[in-house]
Motif scaffolding. Structure first.
Motif, short mmCIF file in Angstrom:
data_model
loop_
_atom_site.label_atom_id
_atom_site.label_comp_id
_atom_site.label_asym_id
_atom_site.label_seq_id
_atom_site.Cartn_x
_atom_site.Cartn_y
_atom_site.Cartn_z
N THR A 48 -1.24 11.29 -3.08
CA THR A 48 -2.67 11.08 -2.82
C THR A 48 -3.35 10.54 -4.07
N GLN B 28 -2.21 6.94 -4.64
CA GLN B 28 -2.84 6.00 -3.72
C GLN B 28 -4.25 5.63 -4.20
N TRP C 56 5.96 8.35 0.80
CA TRP C 56 5.22 8.34 -0.46
C TRP C 56 5.13 6.94 -1.07
N GLN D 65 2.20 4.64 -0.60
CA GLN D 65 0.98 5.19 -1.20
C GLN D 65 0.88 4.86 -2.69
#
Length: 190
Positions: free
Chosen positions: A138, A141, A173, A176
């Protein structure tokens, strides 16, 4: 008749003390996490919400709250554990940290500014590692969208890094902005 939900009531002074603990550099991470759990409970979070946020089990959250209620501030710290002492004393960890930041050939000055690292001493489960990597993905990204710079994760060949569960998550992943560099089985630089 149902029992009221488990919740911590903190005075303004206790809340401030826990907030200061949360950001102190010389306090163990587990103690910081317990302080955060208590502050969240005080703000109305349930043990289940706190557990999800911190990546804990609900029982762990409940234990932290009960320890606070029984022992107060002293309940936030771990008791000495039985068994052989860890070979990674604070002096060893400090030396390793210093090595990672200053050793020539490890990283250059630009990389040092952009590098973060994590080191786990002790056991780690695949589920915990996957939660951590989901969080990293996260962050990666957001960084990739903002700057176009990919995040590279350097891993050794620990069984957790090569487990089937982790290998299945890598294709999720990578889009991202999270890339992986696997060290060879024997790496003389380590």
């Amino acid at each position: 008749m149902s029992t009221p939900p488990l919740r911590v009531e903190l005075s303004a002074e206790e809340d401030l003390t826990l907030q200061e603990l949360r950001v102190a550099s010389d306090v163990p991470q587990r103690t910081k996490d317990r302080a955060e759990a208590l502050r969240l409970s005080h703000r109305g979070w349930t043990p289940a919400q706190i557990a999800e946020y911190l990546g804990w089990q609900v029982a762990t959250t409940r234990r932290a709250i009960h320890r606070w209620q029984r022992e107060g501030l002293y309940g936030l710290w771990d008791s000495p554990r039985p068994g052989r002492p860890s070979p990674c004393t604070p002096a060893v960890m400090s030396a390793l940290e210093q090595h990672l930041l200053t050793e020539e050939g490890t990283v250059n000055s630009r990389q040092r500014r952009d590098m973060s690292y994590g080191l786990v001493v002790g056991s780690l489960t695949s589920a915990t590692y996957i939660r951590f990597m989901n969080w990293q993905a996260t962050r990666a990204q957001r960084l990739f969208q903002r700057t176009g710079i990919a995040t590279v994760i350097v891993q050794d060949n620990a069984s957790i890094h090569t487990s089937k569960a982790v290998q299945e998550r890598m294709p999720i992943w990578q889009p991202q902005g999270l890339d992986f560099f696997q060290l060879p089985p024997y790496c003389s630089q380590m």
